[in-house]
Design a protein around this motif. Structure first.
Motif, short mmCIF file in Angstrom:
data_model
loop_
_atom_site.label_atom_id
_atom_site.label_comp_id
_atom_site.label_asym_id
_atom_site.label_seq_id
_atom_site.Cartn_x
_atom_site.Cartn_y
_atom_site.Cartn_z
N ASP A 202 46.98 141.15 130.23
CA ASP A 202 45.74 141.28 130.98
C ASP A 202 45.13 142.67 130.85
OD1 ASP A 202 46.05 138.70 131.77
OD2 ASP A 202 46.76 139.15 133.79
N GLY A 203 45.93 143.69 130.60
CA GLY A 203 45.42 145.03 130.41
C GLY A 203 45.20 145.34 128.95
N ARG A 204 45.67 146.51 128.51
CA ARG A 204 45.50 146.90 127.12
C ARG A 204 46.85 146.85 126.39
NH1 ARG A 204 46.00 151.72 129.90
NH2 ARG A 204 47.36 153.31 128.96
N VAL A 205 46.77 146.84 125.07
CA VAL A 205 47.96 146.96 124.23
C VAL A 205 47.83 148.28 123.48
CG1 VAL A 205 49.25 146.01 122.28
CG2 VAL A 205 48.29 144.48 124.01
N ASN A 206 48.83 149.13 123.61
CA ASN A 206 48.79 150.46 122.99
C ASN A 206 49.88 150.53 121.92
OD1 ASN A 206 48.86 153.15 122.29
ND2 ASN A 206 48.66 153.91 124.39
N ARG A 231 41.88 143.76 127.71
CA ARG A 231 41.10 144.97 127.41
C ARG A 231 41.20 145.28 125.91
NH1 ARG A 231 43.17 149.17 131.76
NH2 ARG A 231 41.70 150.52 130.64
N SER A 232 41.51 146.49 125.54
CA SER A 232 41.47 146.89 124.13
C SER A 232 42.84 146.85 123.48
CB SER A 232 40.89 148.31 124.01
OG SER A 232 39.55 148.36 124.43
N LEU A 233 42.83 146.73 122.15
CA LEU A 233 44.02 146.92 121.33
C LEU A 233 43.88 148.28 120.67
CD1 LEU A 233 46.61 146.20 119.88
CD2 LEU A 233 45.29 144.81 118.28
N LEU A 234 44.72 149.22 121.07
CA LEU A 234 44.67 150.58 120.56
C LEU A 234 45.80 150.74 119.55
CD1 LEU A 234 44.27 152.41 124.01
CD2 LEU A 234 42.47 151.51 122.51
N ALA A 235 45.43 150.89 118.28
CA ALA A 235 46.43 151.00 117.22
C ALA A 235 46.07 152.12 116.26
CB ALA A 235 46.56 149.67 116.48
N GLN A 236 45.55 153.21 116.79
CA GLN A 236 45.23 154.36 115.94
C GLN A 236 46.51 154.88 115.28
OE1 GLN A 236 44.19 153.86 119.09
NE2 GLN A 236 42.39 155.10 119.61
N ARG A 237 46.39 155.13 113.98
CA ARG A 237 47.48 155.70 113.18
C ARG A 237 48.72 154.82 113.16
NH1 ARG A 237 45.30 159.05 116.51
NH2 ARG A 237 47.09 158.97 117.92
N LEU A 238 48.56 153.54 113.42
CA LEU A 238 49.66 152.59 113.32
C LEU A 238 50.17 152.53 111.88
CD1 LEU A 238 51.34 150.14 114.44
CD2 LEU A 238 49.39 148.71 113.77
N ARG A 239 51.49 152.41 111.71
CA ARG A 239 52.10 152.25 110.39
C ARG A 239 52.85 150.92 110.38
NH1 ARG A 239 49.10 155.61 109.68
NH2 ARG A 239 49.30 157.66 108.72
N THR A 240 52.50 150.05 109.44
CA THR A 240 53.20 148.77 109.34
C THR A 240 53.71 148.55 107.93
OG1 THR A 240 51.23 147.48 108.75
CG2 THR A 240 51.69 147.77 111.11
N THR A 241 54.85 147.90 107.84
CA THR A 241 55.38 147.40 106.58
C THR A 241 55.67 145.93 106.81
OG1 THR A 241 56.38 149.54 106.03
CG2 THR A 241 57.20 147.62 104.85
N GLY A 242 54.95 145.08 106.10
CA GLY A 242 54.95 143.66 106.40
C GLY A 242 53.62 143.29 107.03
N HIS A 250 42.48 137.02 120.67
CA HIS A 250 41.24 137.31 121.39
C HIS A 250 41.42 138.64 122.11
CE1 HIS A 250 38.09 137.16 124.44
NE2 HIS A 250 37.50 136.23 123.72
N ILE A 251 40.52 139.60 121.81
CA ILE A 251 40.58 140.93 122.40
C ILE A 251 39.35 141.11 123.27
CG2 ILE A 251 40.64 143.40 121.90
CD1 ILE A 251 42.00 142.67 119.24
N GLY A 252 39.58 141.37 124.55
CA GLY A 252 38.48 141.39 125.51
C GLY A 252 37.57 142.58 125.42
N SER A 253 38.01 143.65 124.79
CA SER A 253 37.15 144.82 124.64
C SER A 253 37.12 145.24 123.17
CB SER A 253 37.64 145.97 125.54
OG SER A 253 36.74 147.06 125.49
N SER A 254 37.70 146.38 122.81
CA SER A 254 37.56 146.91 121.46
C SER A 254 38.89 146.90 120.70
CB SER A 254 37.02 148.34 121.51
OG SER A 254 35.73 148.38 122.09
#
Length: 582
Positions: A202-206, A231-242, A250-254
């Motif tokens: 219900d809130g954000r994902v950081n 709310r928002s999905l904040l994934a600045q500078r996220l590093r993923t392999t895969g 569905h993201i309610g904000s940005s």
């Protein structure tokens, strides 16, 4: 390790045996939510990665914590019961599956030797920040507060274990979880798949500065298909392999992926089919005073059917496609604002925007992808196009692409270079393919500005492009029509030819005297009117009835008559095109 009894009035379940001194402290602190902090204050000594070297008085059994949370210890009226423990090594499993857990659970900077199981549980807020886990299983759990995994390391299944079951290769299994607050995983490290299929936050994902690694060849660093974020999905500078999977989310904000690096390991970097974002989405650079860090995707970014309620930016992004796939695959994309592929956006693959609907601008200013293929088949950019010389890729598919005004006006001869970059149907690697619609769309743009001359330049170029598709014998009439009146789009050219022929033939007939054919000896020969008699169809000045030539001059009159009819037909066709503006 010495165990001491708990004071009377706080019975301990017999299955737990006698508690250690540390466990007794925790038991006594639980009813009023007191913190039991076992940390030394030295970062190196308190690092959970080195918990094997911690002394025995920093060890707490997971079963003791579970017993406290599940009601084994009475609470105190007027106080908020909670397990608040820091810097402990937690042995065994922490099993809370399908339990009703009201107290707060705070286990900061701890090391878990066994799994943490919350499947189907209903809990208050959970704080595992700074801890080190093997696996976390919370499928179908309901957290009535915040789930904090900030700076947490989840090492994943033990090396050498079987990968036959999907759960066994997931470090975090939280499919269907519901979190009334936010999911915080800033600077978290997860080695193994992170499962959030169908989750509701219900809130954000950081996920800022997080590292998600699934080392399998077809691994998924994060599988959040169908997830709903309030709310928002904040994934600045996220590093993923895969692969990072957000299909149907569905993201309610940005959505923020600025400065992120997504490595699909030969597969998709981002799988965002039917993703919906209510606000703005950023796949751009992260800037600091010292460094600009672009969004980077190694593997295809998939966004077919995705909807963005505001703008979508790939400014400065670096996209490397999956072999045999586009770099950006965004068929049927819908953007309520503008789409930015600008400011150094770079790829050598295909940017596939087939059927995309962009309500604002398509911004290509500063695009640096000369070797890319930009496919805008049946797409639209209602707000227009922002571009500059050299911003368009060398290969384009513009068939069916409609757009509003360009932000920068340029003459038709310059804009036609864009249309001529159309790829061939048989070989998309080669340009020079002909489609009529891109020419007609460009002409419509100039007509909308009231510039019919530029529109006719575009349509003349279209006719020449059609001619280039024909065999040489079939091109010859076209060459003649182009020479005389520019396929009707250059009507003044016909008048120029007519005047030139009239002057030349008048001079010629003025030097070669004809024979009189009539009995009227008063008739005077006029070479200009005689030439006009043969050059201008239908109209007669009487000279051809009174005078005639033989030999070569007679042949000249026949040629002049043929050219006159040809020019007449060409002028009529040109006039028709002018009046219909087609």
């Amino acid at each position: 390790m010495r165990r001491t009894p708990v004071p009377s009035g706080s019975p301990v379940p017999g299955r737990l045996g006698r508690l250690t001194a540390t466990e007794r402290r925790l038991w006594q602190a639980f009813p009023h939510g007191g913190l039991v902090d076992l940390r030394t204050g030295h970062a190196a000594a308190d690092d959970p990665a080195g918990a094997d070297r911690w002394p025995a008085d920093r060890v707490v059994r997971g079963g003791v914590i579970a017993a406290l949370l599940l009601g084994a210890c009475p609470t105190v009226a007027g106080a908020v019961a909670a397990v608040r423990l820091a810097g402990a090594r937690i042995t065994g499993e922490l099993l809370l599956g399908h339990g009703e857990v009201s107290p707060l659970l705070l286990l900061q900077g701890c090391r878990f030797d066994g799994p943490v199981v919350l499947d189907g549980a209903v809990t208050g807020s959970i704080d595992l920040s700074g801890s080190r886990l093997t696996t976390l299983s919370a499928s179908g759990a309901h957290v009535r507060g915040t789930l904090d995994l900030s700076r947490t390391v989840v090492s994943g299944p033990a090396a050498g274990g079987t990968e036959a079951e999907d759960e066994e290769v997931r470090a975090v299994l939280a499919d269907g979880i519901r979190v009334d607050g936010s999911l915080l995983a800033e600077r978290a490290e997860v080695n193994g798949s992170f499962g959030l299929i169908g989750a509701r936050i219900d809130g954000r994902v950081n996920l800022m500065d997080a590292r998600l690694v699934d080392a399998r060849a077809d691994g998924e660093s994060l599988n959040a298909g169908g997830m709903r974020i309030g709310r928002s999905l904040l994934a600045q500078r996220l590093r993923t392999t895969g692969a990072l999977r957000l299909a149907g989310a569905h993201i309610g904000s940005s959505l923020y992926l600025t400065g992120a690096r997504l490595d699909g390991r030969g597969h998709w970097a981002l799988h965002g089919d039917s993703l919906t974002v209510a606000g703005y989405s950023f796949f751009g650079p992260h800037r600091t005073e010292e460094l600009t860090q672009p969004f980077t995707a190694i593997g295809t970014v998939r966004l077919p059917g995705a909807k963005f309620g505001s703008g979508l930016t790939f400014s400065g992004a670096r996209l490397t496609p999956t072999p045999g796939q586009p770099a950006l695959r965004a068929n049927r994309l819908q953007v309520a604002g503008s789409l930015h592929l600008n400011k150094g956006f770079r790829t050598e693959g295909e940017i596939r925007l087939t059927g995309a609907r962009i309500a604002g601008h398509l911004d290509l200013i500063g695009m640096a992808s000369p070797d890319a293929l930009l496919t805008l088949y049946a797409a639209s950019a209602a707000g227009g196009i922002g571009d500059q010389p050299g911003s368009w890729p060398n290969r384009l598919n513009l068939d069916g692409f409609t757009y509003g005004p360009f932000s920068r006006y340029a003459d038709a001869v310059d804009r036609l270079d864009m249309v001529r970059r159309q790829v061939r149907r048989s070989d998309p690697a080669r340009t020079g393919g002909f489609r009529a619609q891109p020419y007609e769309q460009l002409a419509a743009y100039y007509r909308s500005l009231g510039n019919d001359g530029e529109a006719r330049t575009v349509l003349l170029a279209r006719q020449r492009a059609v001619r280039a598709e024909l065999s040489f014998p079939r091109r010859l009439p076209g060459y003649l029509l182009d020479l005389l009146v520019g396929y009707g789009y250059r009507p003044l050219r016909a008048f120029g030819w007519a005047i030139g022929l009239l002057v030349a033939s008048s001079v010629y007939f003025g030097r070669v005297h004809p024979q009189r054919t009539g009995s009227d000896s008063s008739a005077t020969f006029n070479p200009v009117l005689y030439a006009a008699d043969h050059l201008i169809p239908v109209v007669r000045f009487g000279q051809s009835d009174a005078w005639q030539y033989h030999g070569v001059p007679a042949v000249v009159t026949v040629v002049l008559t043929v050219l006159g009819w040809t020019l007449g037909i060409a002028i009529a066709a040109a006039a028709g095109r002018t009046f219909t503006r087609n």
